[in-house]
Design a protein around this motif. Sequence first.
Motif, short mmCIF file in Angstrom:
data_model
loop_
_atom_site.label_atom_id
_atom_site.label_comp_id
_atom_site.label_asym_id
_atom_site.label_seq_id
_atom_site.Cartn_x
_atom_site.Cartn_y
_atom_site.Cartn_z
N ILE A 1 -7.41 2.81 -14.60
CA ILE A 1 -6.04 3.05 -14.91
C ILE A 1 -5.67 4.42 -14.53
O ILE A 1 -4.61 4.70 -14.06
CB ILE A 1 -5.56 2.70 -16.47
CG1 ILE A 1 -5.85 0.86 -16.40
CG2 ILE A 1 -4.26 3.00 -16.76
CD1 ILE A 1 -5.72 0.58 -18.04
N ILE A 2 -6.63 5.30 -14.98
CA ILE A 2 -6.08 6.71 -14.74
C ILE A 2 -6.02 7.23 -13.43
O ILE A 2 -5.11 7.78 -12.88
CB ILE A 2 -7.22 7.88 -15.23
CG1 ILE A 2 -6.96 7.55 -17.15
CG2 ILE A 2 -7.16 9.14 -15.10
CD1 ILE A 2 -8.23 8.42 -17.92
N PHE A 3 -6.92 6.49 -12.73
CA PHE A 3 -7.20 6.88 -11.15
C PHE A 3 -5.94 5.96 -10.29
O PHE A 3 -5.19 6.75 -9.53
CB PHE A 3 -8.50 6.31 -10.37
CG PHE A 3 -9.84 7.32 -10.69
CD1 PHE A 3 -9.46 8.47 -10.37
CD2 PHE A 3 -10.83 6.54 -11.18
CE1 PHE A 3 -10.73 9.35 -10.56
CE2 PHE A 3 -11.83 7.72 -11.36
CZ PHE A 3 -11.76 8.68 -11.01
N ALA A 4 -5.69 5.06 -10.69
CA ALA A 4 -4.57 4.27 -10.20
C ALA A 4 -3.03 5.14 -10.52
O ALA A 4 -2.26 5.22 -9.64
CB ALA A 4 -4.22 2.85 -10.62
N GLY A 5 -2.86 5.51 -11.73
CA GLY A 5 -1.96 6.45 -12.05
C GLY A 5 -1.85 7.61 -11.24
O GLY A 5 -0.85 8.19 -10.87
N LEU A 6 -2.96 8.55 -11.12
CA LEU A 6 -2.99 9.58 -10.11
C LEU A 6 -2.80 9.23 -8.81
O LEU A 6 -1.85 10.10 -8.11
CB LEU A 6 -4.52 10.23 -10.17
CG LEU A 6 -4.78 10.74 -11.77
CD1 LEU A 6 -6.19 11.36 -11.66
CD2 LEU A 6 -3.97 11.95 -12.02
N LEU B 1 -17.45 1.37 -13.64
CA LEU B 1 -16.37 2.45 -14.22
C LEU B 1 -15.66 1.64 -15.18
O LEU B 1 -15.46 0.35 -15.24
CB LEU B 1 -15.20 3.00 -13.36
CG LEU B 1 -15.84 4.11 -12.43
CD1 LEU B 1 -14.72 4.59 -11.66
CD2 LEU B 1 -16.08 5.26 -13.31
N GLU B 2 -15.21 2.20 -16.23
CA GLU B 2 -14.51 1.68 -17.45
C GLU B 2 -12.93 1.39 -17.01
O GLU B 2 -12.80 2.08 -16.29
CB GLU B 2 -14.59 2.31 -18.76
CG GLU B 2 -16.10 2.22 -19.16
CD GLU B 2 -16.31 3.01 -20.31
OE1 GLU B 2 -15.31 3.51 -20.90
OE2 GLU B 2 -17.51 3.33 -21.10
N PRO B 3 -12.40 0.41 -17.67
CA PRO B 3 -10.87 0.08 -17.08
C PRO B 3 -10.11 1.51 -17.63
O PRO B 3 -8.92 1.59 -16.87
CB PRO B 3 -10.63 -1.01 -18.10
CG PRO B 3 -11.83 -1.69 -18.43
CD PRO B 3 -12.84 -0.77 -18.51
#
Length: 342
Positions: free
Chosen positions: A14-19, A8-10
């Motif tokens: 970042i989106i998954f960590a934020g969710l 996966l791209e960074p």
Amino acid sequence: MLDWIKNLEPEFLIIFAGLILALIISVVNLSKNSKTLDLIGKRAFKLNEDLVIREDKKFVDILVSNTSFISVKLAAVGYIFKKNLLPISEEVTEIAPRDSIKISIEIDELKAFIFAHENKLKRLKIYVEDTLGRRSLKTAKDSYRTLKKMVREEKKAYKKQAKKERFDSGKYNLLERTGLVFKFIFSPISKLNYIIKKGLNKRLKNREFKLKMVRKEQEHSAFLKSVAEEDHREKELLDLENKIAVERREIEKQQQIKQEKHLVEIKKLQDEMSKLAAQKEKEKLEEQVEKNVEKEELEDNQDIIIDDKKDEKEENITEKSIKNNEKKVSKEPVKKKKLDQK
């Protein structure tokens, strides 16, 4: 799966960590909001039970607390015994937010109230009910233990009274008859044991009395010894004080004698000094008188000398005048002769 995550791209990471972080924060906020809503909207009761003694009587104090932030109307308070409600108070009472009320009942009344319905004591629970019929429960441990102890003591007293009545009437049961038979068989041994115990106790008592007397005598002798030592110390101290006082008086006397001698010597010295001063003054006066006399004599001598000088001068003057006159006299005839010769 791991390879897929690695590929996966960074931006997606970042989106998954934020969710995930947003989900955790939402869960925490939801739990805190539910607690807050429970405190604000839920009618929460807290029950406490205390056993107190007032005027030699035992009471049970039930404290009903309103832990919510809204007022609550209390409908009933009581005990649950074998799924039966035993209400203590059925008065509708309003409890303010973060406030409490206390309901008391005497333990004997509670016991009579319970045993009026049942013959055997079992676990008790305290209940409190609001006007909507919602009920809160709490196990009544203190009341149960106290009631159980009271029942046990009553049973013991009842058995003791029944045994006394049987012994008074002579209607023994099997165990009591067996005990009396064994007591009769072993009565000589028990009597002998009693005699031995009594004699031994008596000897031990006499021994304790003698030891007590010895201790008293030792204490008395120690007291007398301490008194004698104290008197001896006081006597030594008094003798030392008297010795010091005598030596001090002797020293003061010697000092006084020395001081008197010193004063006498000072007085003698002063007298001698005054005599010397008087003598010096006398000598000074004599010298002054001598000086005055010498001065007067000197002045007289000077006057005499001056007079003598005056006399001498006068004599000289007279002699000179005489001589001059003589010269004049001598010159005049000469002139006359010369004149005559001319």
